[in-house]
Design an enzyme around this catalytic site. Structure first.
Site, PDB file in Angstrom:
ATOM      1  N   CYS A  12     -15.148  65.098  78.190  1.00  0.00           N
ATOM      2  CA  CYS A  12     -13.813  64.864  77.624  1.00  0.00           C
ATOM      3  C   CYS A  12     -13.073  63.698  78.271  1.00  0.00           C
ATOM      4  O   CYS A  12     -12.564  62.820  77.582  1.00  0.00           O
ATOM      5  CB  CYS A  12     -12.975  66.138  77.646  1.00  0.00           C
ATOM      6  N   HIS A  38      -9.279  69.936  80.187  1.00  0.00           N
ATOM      7  CA  HIS A  38      -9.757  69.286  78.968  1.00  0.00           C
ATOM      8  C   HIS A  38      -8.686  68.321  78.475  1.00  0.00           C
ATOM      9  O   HIS A  38      -7.489  68.596  78.601  1.00  0.00           O
ATOM     10  CB  HIS A  38     -10.067  70.330  77.887  1.00  0.00           C
ATOM     11  N   HIS A  47     -11.618  64.378  70.616  1.00  0.00           N
ATOM     12  CA  HIS A  47     -12.031  64.784  71.959  1.00  0.00           C
ATOM     13  C   HIS A  47     -13.532  65.025  71.988  1.00  0.00           C
ATOM     14  O   HIS A  47     -14.180  65.139  70.941  1.00  0.00           O
ATOM     15  CB  HIS A  47     -11.279  66.039  72.405  1.00  0.00           C
TER      16      HIS A  47
END
Length: 163
Positions: free
Chosen positions: A53, A104, A116
């Protein structure tokens, strides 16, 4: 072949997703994000060979001339906090997926969606309103200055640096 079909399908969906709700349609940000859609998830990855990520956000912003560290918690310490209702395309959105704080990160692309690197699906576009993300949302940061935002929002088609 499978990846090409997936990329084509996701890119087609991305055109409708980003194109309708973002000032970044056919912009530098849109071009960089679109080029990475469908890339596999790779822990520690920072290139179109595979992303995690924060490697994905680092990659996107490097193509916009902005350096980010390769760790979501470190990225969260940067920029200016913005509320969910003030998000603009290019803002970073952060989540607690581990139960241990920021773990994240993705790039808001407009229309309630963010790009993402998902550990299960690779680079995708997701809805911030999905229950999973609503329950884990930590906050958002604006990394780009107003001048930088205007540069990447209006200068479409410049893909010279996209790998």
């Amino acid at each position: 072949m499978k990846k090409r079909l997936t990329v084509a399908a996701v890119s087609f969906a991305l055109l409708f997703t980003i194109g309708t709700g973002s000032v970044f349609a056919d912009s530098k940000l849109d071009n960089v994000v679109s080029s990475a859609i469908g890339t596999d998830y790779v822990s520690g990855g920072t290139s179109t060979s595979g992303f995690d990520c924060s490697g994905f956000t680092k990659y996107v912003f490097s193509h916009l001339g902005i350096k980010l560290p390769h760790q979501s918690g470190s990225q969260y310490k940067m920029g200016t906090a913005v509320s969910k209702d003030e998000l603009i395309a290019g803002d970073l959105v952060f989540f607690n997926t581990s139960g241990k704080g920021v773990s994240h990160v993705g790039v808001f692309v407009g229309d309630g969606k963010f790009a993402h690197a998902s550990s299960s699906k690779g680079v995708v576009i997701s809805n911030l309103s999905d229950k999973y993300y609503v329950e884990r949302y930590v906050g958002a940061k604006r990394i780009m200055s107003t001048d930088k935002y205007e540069d990447v929002a209006t200068d479409g088609g410049d893909q010279d640096n996209v790998e």
